[in-house]
Design an enzyme around this catalytic site. Structure first.
Site, PDB file in Angstrom:
ATOM      1  CD  GLU A 304     -46.020  21.178  51.482  1.00  0.00           C
ATOM      2  OE1 GLU A 304     -45.657  20.628  50.419  1.00  0.00           O
ATOM      3  OE2 GLU A 304     -45.715  22.292  51.857  1.00  0.00           O
ATOM      4  CG  ASP A 392     -38.594  24.530  54.406  1.00  0.00           C
ATOM      5  OD1 ASP A 392     -37.697  23.765  53.741  1.00  0.00           O
ATOM      6  OD2 ASP A 392     -39.837  24.654  54.362  1.00  0.00           O
ATOM      7  CB  SER A 520     -42.387  21.506  51.052  1.00  0.00           C
ATOM      8  OG  SER A 520     -42.501  21.472  52.355  1.00  0.00           O
TER       9      SER A 520
END
Length: 606
Positions: A304, A392, A520
């Protein structure tokens, strides 16, 4: 006297004694309340009842059973708390934030310094001293007041929590973790009731989470426009896809990234990414935001943080002044809130990326939503912009992706009126040149993990009122609507990253790319673009929300409007349409056209 009469008298005697004890306890409690001036509930509600209620209706009977049988924590079990304090003169601050972006106002474009903000809007030192004294009296140690006096952290135990906030803590197991939650609303003495807004850290059940990731996706279920392609991208391609043209890079602008854990590999991979793409050295630093003695060992978020940093640099044109990782020691809501606050007290990053989110009702119940808003208000006052992923799980953030199709929920902190919420698209590029934009649709991938909705977050807050710049005539609601804009998030068209020093064959095995997506990815794309526009305009731009809603509807050339797609399941969810919608906001940005528009529109984001 018969046996029944004896038992009756004994029962009555026990009842009388119980009533007497209860009355004595009540009298003692009333006397204590009279002595200490009474107690006031904070915005932190009892979290265990919320967990039990949610678990009872969830598919996981194990969680429901564990939560129902939760047991008291040992009195000496260590607990760290974070108190979110209320703003002072908040009405005046709200007026200032409005006037800050109102041409003709004496406050127009007059951003404040951190010192000015603390002087005018933070709790006074005397108020903070009273909070600290209360914590010390209850037995807390390691008490630290943030420089802006909005947060106070302290270490204690379950016993000190009960003494200071009049709530118990109970523990149980969830998904293999030992977790705990407060049984009642956190209270403080009445004398502190107007000062303490929230008590964070009383639960570790709900954690902040990152977005979606997977190997290179199967595009067979996509309807690809004629002459277009659906392929993953090197992050440097986002500059050309979103038409940067001759817009300068973000070389004059510092960006921040909210992150967590051990970032050694992320920094190394960012340097490798830069070297692989001939970008030169990327200046970076890591600012640890936890209390003294915090551990930063978690590496589960490495991919991430790699995506955040590499996508930002790519969208920024390959150069930024500096990347500052604001590194939390854990993914608890309190630890991430502390990271936000460090960003605003440092006030060095002009644009800050947050590729994180949590169910809005959880953040609201814990009180972190209110505390986050106070911090984001300071950011706006100082001319900083937070870019936050919208989530998401489509229109079902709180359902974990397995929703009741007609029950819609959203992600915090994307719901804050003081951040830019970024939704997700599937970006199609020209088949003849996959670095050139073709079109976009709403990101919604039903092929990945069937039974779970993987789609852009979007919808309406249950708690946040619509800000003045977001009219109900546009959104159809009096609540904060999100997202504001949208960028590539589809795992099938996402970012090819450097991970562990390589761009292939590392994470997923031979033949697969380290292809990542989700909102993200969308949020750091916007972060890099906005940093680029800041550099192109002398870092003179402020929080752009009011200008986005004022100018985007009537200036079609600055956006790529997304009019096709849906973020729900089975015909539910929100649909894309012309103009703003609750899937991708106004759509993505044409960087070159927006920069030209800004330079001829003196009040844009001023």
């Amino acid at each position: 006297m018969n046996q029944i009469s004896v038992k009756t008298k004994q029962r009555n005697a026990r009842l009388t004694m119980a009533i007497a004890v209860a009355m004595a306890a009540a009298f003692g409690a009333a006397t204590a309340h009279a002595a200490d001036g009474g107690w006031t509930e904070t915005k932190t509600k009892g979290f265990l009842p919320l967990v039990q209620q949610q678990a009872a209706t969830a598919a996981s009977t194990d969680v429901a059973s564990a939560a129902a049988s939760a047991v008291d924590l040992a009195p000496g079990e260590t607990i760290d708390v974070l108190l979110g304090l209320n703003l002072r003169n908040e009405t005046q601050l709200d007026t200032f934030l409005r006037d800050l972006h109102t041409p003709g106002s004496p406050q127009y474009h007059r951003f404040v310094t951190t010192e000015q903000f603390a002087s005018q809007y933070a709790p006074t030192q005397q108020q903070v001293d009273a909070v600290v004294a209360h914590l010390r009296k209850a037995g807390f140690v390691n008490i630290v007041v943030a420089p802006n006096r909005l947060l106070v952290s302290a270490s204690g135990t379950a016993a000190t929590v009960k003494a200071a906030f009049r709530t118990g803590l109970k523990g149980f197991s969830k998904n293999g973790r030992h977790v705990y939650a407060n049984t009642d609303a956190a209270q403080v003495p009445n004398a502190l009731g107007s000062i303490v807004g929230s008590v964070l850290g009383l639960q570790n059940v709900e954690l902040m989470h990152t977005g979606a990731s997977q190997p290179e996706g199967d595009t067979s279920n996509l309807t690809i426009p004629s002459g277009a392609a659906a392929v993953p991208h090197n992050p440097t391609e986002f500059s050309s896809i979103y038409d940067a043209g001759t817009t300068p890079t973000a070389s004059q602008t510092t960006v921040g990234i909210i992150s967590e854990g051990n970032l050694t590999q992320t920094v190394s991979d960012l340097n490798t990414f830069a070297a692989n793409n001939g970008l030169g050295t990327i200046s970076s630093s890591v600012v640890k935001t936890g209390s003294s003695g915090s551990s930063y060992t978690d590496t589960s978020g490495t991919v991430e943080w790699n995506m955040d940093s590499q996508a930002i640099v790519g969208a920024a044109g390959g150069s930024v002044q500096k990347v500052v990782f604001y590194d939390a020691p854990a993914m608890t809501l309190s630890a991430i809130t502390a990271a936000y606050n460090r960003v605003v007290t440092d006030n060095v990053a002009k644009v800050i990326n947050v590729s994180l989110g949590v169910c809005e009702s959880s953040a609201h119940s814990q009180g972190s939503q209110a505390t986050d808003d106070t911090i984001f208000k300071q950011a706006v006052a100082q001319g900083q912009t937070f870019s936050v992923s919208a989530g998401d799980h489509g229109a079902y953030e709180c359902a974990g992706g397995s929703p009741s199709r007609s029950t819609y929920t959203v992600s915090e902190p994307a719901t804050s009126p003081y951040v830019i919420a970024v939704g997700g698209t599937t970006v199609f590029t020209q088949a003849s040149n996959t670095g050139t934009y073709n079109s976009e649709i709403v990101w919604n991938d039903p092929s990945w993990q069937p039974g779970t909705v993987w789609s852009t977050g979007g919808g309406f807050s249950a708690y946040e009122s619509a800000p003045s710049w977001q009219s109900s005539s546009l959104t159809g609601s009096t609540k904060r609507g999100l997202p504001d804009v949208g960028f590539d998030a589809d795992l099938r068209t996402g970012a090819i990253l450097v991970v562990s020093g390589q761009t292939s064959d590392t994470l997923w095995g031979s033949g697969y790319l380290n292809n990542e997506g989700g909102t993200s990815l969308a949020a750091p794309i916007f972060t890099g673009i906005w940093a680029r526009l800041e550099s192109a305009n002398g870092n003179n731009l402020g929080f752009p929300a009011s200008s986005i809603y004022q100018y985007f509807p009537s200036n079609a050339s600055v956006v790529n409007d997304v009019t096709s797609g849906n973020n729900g399941s089975g015909g539910y969810g929100y649909n894309a349409k012309a103009g703003w919608d609750a899937t991708t906001g106004f759509g993505s940005i044409d960087i070159s056209n927006l920069n030209a528009f800004i330079q001829k529109t003196p009040d844009f984001a001023q």
